[in-house]
Design a protein around this motif. Structure first.
Motif, short mmCIF file in Angstrom:
data_model
loop_
_atom_site.label_atom_id
_atom_site.label_comp_id
_atom_site.label_asym_id
_atom_site.label_seq_id
_atom_site.Cartn_x
_atom_site.Cartn_y
_atom_site.Cartn_z
N GLU A 11 0.83 -1.20 0.00
CA GLU A 11 0.00 0.00 0.00
C GLU A 11 0.87 1.26 0.00
O GLU A 11 0.61 2.20 -0.76
N THR A 12 1.91 1.26 0.82
CA THR A 12 2.82 2.41 0.86
C THR A 12 3.52 2.57 -0.48
O THR A 12 3.63 3.67 -1.01
N LEU A 13 3.99 1.47 -1.06
CA LEU A 13 4.65 1.52 -2.36
C LEU A 13 3.74 2.13 -3.41
O LEU A 13 4.14 3.03 -4.16
N LEU A 14 2.50 1.68 -3.46
CA LEU A 14 1.56 2.19 -4.46
C LEU A 14 1.26 3.67 -4.22
O LEU A 14 1.16 4.44 -5.18
N ASN A 15 1.13 4.09 -2.97
CA ASN A 15 0.90 5.50 -2.66
C ASN A 15 2.09 6.36 -3.07
O ASN A 15 1.93 7.45 -3.62
N VAL A 16 3.29 5.86 -2.83
CA VAL A 16 4.51 6.60 -3.20
C VAL A 16 4.62 6.70 -4.72
O VAL A 16 4.89 7.77 -5.25
N LEU A 17 4.40 5.60 -5.42
CA LEU A 17 4.47 5.62 -6.88
C LEU A 17 3.43 6.58 -7.47
O LEU A 17 3.73 7.34 -8.39
N ARG A 18 2.22 6.56 -6.92
CA ARG A 18 1.17 7.45 -7.41
C ARG A 18 1.59 8.91 -7.18
O ARG A 18 1.43 9.75 -8.06
N ALA A 19 2.15 9.20 -6.02
CA ALA A 19 2.62 10.56 -5.72
C ALA A 19 3.75 10.99 -6.65
O ALA A 19 3.91 12.17 -6.94
N MET A 20 4.52 10.02 -7.13
CA MET A 20 5.62 10.31 -8.05
C MET A 20 5.13 10.48 -9.48
O MET A 20 5.88 10.88 -10.36
N GLY A 21 3.86 10.13 -9.70
CA GLY A 21 3.29 10.27 -11.03
C GLY A 21 3.61 9.11 -11.96
O GLY A 21 3.58 9.26 -13.18
N VAL A 22 3.91 7.94 -11.37
CA VAL A 22 4.21 6.76 -12.18
C VAL A 22 3.28 5.62 -11.79
O VAL A 22 2.70 5.61 -10.71
N ARG A 23 3.14 4.66 -12.70
CA ARG A 23 2.33 3.48 -12.45
C ARG A 23 3.21 2.25 -12.51
O ARG A 23 4.17 2.20 -13.29
N LEU A 24 2.87 1.26 -11.73
CA LEU A 24 3.56 -0.02 -11.75
C LEU A 24 2.93 -0.85 -12.86
O LEU A 24 1.71 -0.95 -12.95
N SER A 25 3.75 -1.42 -13.72
CA SER A 25 3.26 -2.20 -14.84
C SER A 25 4.04 -3.50 -14.93
O SER A 25 5.25 -3.52 -14.63
N ILE A 26 3.39 -4.57 -15.30
CA ILE A 26 4.02 -5.88 -15.38
C ILE A 26 4.03 -6.34 -16.85
O ILE A 26 3.04 -6.22 -17.55
N SER A 27 5.17 -6.83 -17.29
CA SER A 27 5.23 -7.41 -18.64
C SER A 27 6.00 -8.72 -18.56
O SER A 27 6.79 -8.93 -17.65
N GLY A 28 5.79 -9.57 -19.49
CA GLY A 28 6.42 -10.87 -19.47
C GLY A 28 7.37 -11.06 -20.61
O GLY A 28 7.63 -10.27 -21.43
#
Length: 92
Positions: A75-92
């Protein structure tokens, strides 16, 4: 004799594209300490007070989470990333 100053990545993270590339490279290494350091660099570049307010995490908690012994929650990671203006994305 020339005097060299310490390198600080935060000094060069001045655009959304640069921040995204820097974080992408850190996440690709799959190294928690490197990711934490990169997140810390970006947070410092954007300003810790602003990051704390934007992520809704206290400044002290943000410093602790992004510090050398930090172990943030998802939850903290996602809040920090959102505040940074980036999204976490997964690719294979």
């Amino acid at each position: 004799m020339a005097t060299l100053s310490d390198f600080d990545a935060a000094d060069y993270l001045d655009s959304p594209e640069m921040i995204a590339a820097y974080l992408r490279t850190a996440f690709e290494e799959n190294d928690a300490a490197l990711i934490r350091t990169a997140l810390n660099d970006v947070a410092r570049a954007k300003g810790m007070t602003a990051m704390a307010a934007e992520s809704k995490i206290t400044r002290q908690a943000l410093y602790k989470a992004l510090g050398p012994n930090g172990n943030m929650t998802l939850e903290t990671l996602l809040n920090v990333l959102r505040a940074m203006g980036v999204r976490l994305s997964i690719s294979g």
